[in-house]
Write an enzyme that holds these catalytic residues in place. Structure first.
Site, PDB file in Angstrom:
ATOM      1  N   THR A   1       0.866  -1.182   0.000  1.00  0.00           N
ATOM      2  CA  THR A   1       0.000   0.000   0.000  1.00  0.00           C
ATOM      3  C   THR A   1       0.903   1.232   0.000  1.00  0.00           C
ATOM      4  O   THR A   1       1.405   1.619  -1.041  1.00  0.00           O
ATOM      5  CB  THR A   1      -0.972  -0.009   1.197  1.00  0.00           C
ATOM      6  OG1 THR A   1      -0.248  -0.236   2.413  1.00  0.00           O
ATOM      7  CG2 THR A   1      -2.014  -1.099   1.028  1.00  0.00           C
ATOM      8  N   LYS A  47       3.820  -7.017   3.955  1.00  0.00           N
ATOM      9  CA  LYS A  47       3.655  -5.596   3.708  1.00  0.00           C
ATOM     10  C   LYS A  47       3.353  -4.928   5.038  1.00  0.00           C
ATOM     11  O   LYS A  47       2.797  -5.534   5.965  1.00  0.00           O
ATOM     12  CB  LYS A  47       2.543  -5.310   2.686  1.00  0.00           C
ATOM     13  CG  LYS A  47       1.144  -5.740   3.071  1.00  0.00           C
ATOM     14  CD  LYS A  47       0.354  -4.814   3.988  1.00  0.00           C
ATOM     15  CE  LYS A  47       0.304  -3.406   3.424  1.00  0.00           C
ATOM     16  NZ  LYS A  47      -0.473  -2.512   4.380  1.00  0.00           N
ATOM     17  N   THR A 104      -0.682  -2.908  10.752  1.00  0.00           N
ATOM     18  CA  THR A 104      -1.330  -3.125   9.452  1.00  0.00           C
ATOM     19  C   THR A 104      -0.364  -3.890   8.590  1.00  0.00           C
ATOM     20  O   THR A 104       0.384  -3.309   7.816  1.00  0.00           O
ATOM     21  CB  THR A 104      -1.676  -1.814   8.748  1.00  0.00           C
ATOM     22  OG1 THR A 104      -2.629  -1.137   9.512  1.00  0.00           O
ATOM     23  CG2 THR A 104      -2.313  -2.074   7.397  1.00  0.00           C
ATOM     24  N   GLU A 137       5.682   4.914   7.482  1.00  0.00           N
ATOM     25  CA  GLU A 137       5.201   6.011   6.635  1.00  0.00           C
ATOM     26  C   GLU A 137       5.910   7.324   6.972  1.00  0.00           C
ATOM     27  O   GLU A 137       5.867   7.793   8.115  1.00  0.00           O
ATOM     28  CB  GLU A 137       3.689   6.171   6.796  1.00  0.00           C
ATOM     29  CG  GLU A 137       2.908   5.049   6.135  1.00  0.00           C
ATOM     30  CD  GLU A 137       1.416   5.163   6.313  1.00  0.00           C
ATOM     31  OE1 GLU A 137       0.687   4.537   5.522  1.00  0.00           O
ATOM     32  OE2 GLU A 137       0.966   5.842   7.248  1.00  0.00           O
ATOM     33  N   ASN A 175      -1.168  10.570   5.633  1.00  0.00           N
ATOM     34  CA  ASN A 175      -2.420  10.113   6.234  1.00  0.00           C
ATOM     35  C   ASN A 175      -3.520  11.158   6.261  1.00  0.00           C
ATOM     36  O   ASN A 175      -4.675  10.844   6.537  1.00  0.00           O
ATOM     37  CB  ASN A 175      -2.148   9.594   7.650  1.00  0.00           C
ATOM     38  CG  ASN A 175      -1.447   8.253   7.633  1.00  0.00           C
ATOM     39  OD1 ASN A 175      -2.059   7.237   7.355  1.00  0.00           O
ATOM     40  ND2 ASN A 175      -0.148   8.251   7.858  1.00  0.00           N
ATOM     41  N   THR A 202      -8.882   9.985   0.132  1.00  0.00           N
ATOM     42  CA  THR A 202      -9.288  10.749  -1.041  1.00  0.00           C
ATOM     43  C   THR A 202      -8.137  11.077  -1.991  1.00  0.00           C
ATOM     44  O   THR A 202      -8.361  11.578  -3.073  1.00  0.00           O
ATOM     45  CB  THR A 202      -9.961  12.068  -0.615  1.00  0.00           C
ATOM     46  OG1 THR A 202      -9.067  12.781   0.251  1.00  0.00           O
ATOM     47  CG2 THR A 202     -11.257  11.776   0.116  1.00  0.00           C
TER      48      THR A 202
END
Length: 422
Positions: free
Chosen positions: A151, A177, A188, A274, A417, A422
């Protein structure tokens, strides 16, 4: 034991593939992966502790309850979580589509999803492309599959090992992942382990639980635990060793290989957090128990203030002690010492054969026996600017050690994030 190439297809009898089906608009890399064993496997899994579970998690828990599986289908771009009855039907349709192409029972298919929560997964795009995906299964297919589960990951994550059990060469491979929404209870992450070792599902479960406690459950990126965490292992017995059905030398060797792979994967997840600019490894030595050592290390790398300090290259060790103090685990502050150390490049942290050395220009002590030291701030900053920084905490309460991995908290984490959906 040695590391080898091949990821999930390194063991005998396993093939894989990945392709772009079009699950999420705008995605240009693969989004659906398939792993297949030419014969049925013993199986085990571990899953998110979140009360909100994705529909894929619910189905997979049901499917491997009998300790048998033969294939994995996984998608990125959509988590199929908080999607109700339609989501449950979607997960089932994924299993049925894969099973039909592979000529196996849908009950023997592991289904995994990752991505945006709260949106219906367009399963028809997977059904439309499943024939092509299955026909492309190959030993080289791990290269396509490892990308399909990503992702916000910036790097694919895989490895494989080879060892000997009962006089037979056995191989074990994995891909995973994980980048954001990572905290202690797997995070996650999707992780798939394959092996040609002959081992019962009961012993697979025991090995997984032991390994996760010291690897994946020692990682924190941002304090969030996901709805989709899944770690599964398939063993098809092609190596021909005597089946492992109890603890002993063979089981210990199996666990050693599994731990080695899972440790590498845990570090790769932490390093790829991230927006992260550096990997943080915290080693706590001299604790009363292993639980205390791991708990203290986890508390340090989980602290948002510690992560922010690491981003700013500020040797604010008081935040470490604060986190240790509220962790609930035992230690004696007045007898605790702290060092920072690093090595050029992150590679050193994927090689457990390199010993830790408490000396030299790559190491600085900042706290000794409960008292702050007048240390060189410029040297501390230089050390903390490296890609991988190690925090060593020396307690005086016992002989136990524990390790945890995390990353810094950066502006980019908020950017990634802030508009993820969107």
């Amino acid at each position: 034991m040695q590391f080898i190439e091949g990821g999930v297809t390194a063991p005998q009898g396993f093939t894989a593939n990945g392709m772009l089906c079009g699950i999420k608009a705008g995605r240009t890399k693969n989004d659906t992966a398939l792993i297949y064993s030419e014969s049925p496997c013993t199986a085990a899994g571990m899953f998110t502790k979140n009360r909100v579970k994705a529909e894929s998690v619910k189905l997979t828990q049901k499917n491997i309850a009998n300790g048998v599986a033969q294939a994995v289908i996984a998608n990125s771009g959509n988590a199929n979580a908080c999607t109700g009855a339609q989501g449950a039907e979607t997960a089932l349709r994924m299993a049925q589509a894969a099973a039909k192409e592979l000529g196996i029972s849908s009950d023997d298919v592991i289904v995994c999803s990752t991505g945006v929560i709260g949106q219906q997964l367009p399963v028809e795009v997977i059904e439309k492309n499943i024939s092509t995906l299955a026909k492309g299964l190959s030993k080289k297919g791990h290269e396509e599959a490892r990308v399909a589960i990503m992702t916000t990951d910036t790097h694919y994550k895989e490895c494989a090992v080879e060892t000997e059990i009962g006089g037979k060469k056995i191989r074990m491979g994995t891909m995973c992942k994980g980048s954001g929404m990572i905290h202690i209870n797997l995070g996650t992450m999707l992780s798939f382990v394959t092996t040609d070792c002959a081992i019962s599902s009961e012993m697979l479960k025991k090995a997984l639980e032991r390994s996760v406690a010291k690897t994946y459950n020692c990682v924190s990126v941002d304090g969030d635990t996901s709805t989709n965490d899944t770690l599964t292992i398939l063993a098809n017995g092609k190596a021909g060793n005597e089946t492992i059905v109890s603890e002993g030398k063979d089981f210990d060797t199996f666990c050693e290989a599994l731990d080695a792979m899972n440790t590498v994967m845990a570090k790769k997840i932490a390093a790829d957090g991230e927006g992260a600019t550096r990997l943080i490894e915290c080693n706590v030595n001299g604790a009363k128990t292993i639980e205390d050592a791991r708990g203290l290390a986890k508390a340090i790398i989980s602290s948002s203030l510690v992560k922010a300090a690491m981003f700013g290259c500020d040797a604010n060790f008081g935040r470490f002690l604060c986190a240790m103090g509220y962790s609930g685990f035992n230690f004696t502050p007045e007898k605790t010492s702290i060092w920072f150390t690093s090595r050029e490049g992150v590679e050193r942290y994927f090689d457990d054969t390199v010993p830790f050395e408490v000396h030299g220009e790559d190491c600085i002590q900042v706290f000794k026996d409960g008292v702050p030291l007048n240390f060189d701030e410029n040297l501390a900053k230089k050390i903390m600017q490296r890609e991988a920084v190690e925090i060593l905490v020396q307690c005086a309460d016992g002989n136990a050690s524990g390790t945890a991995w995390g990353c810094d908290l950066t502006y980019d984490y908020v950017k990634i994030n802030g508009d993820y959906r969107t």
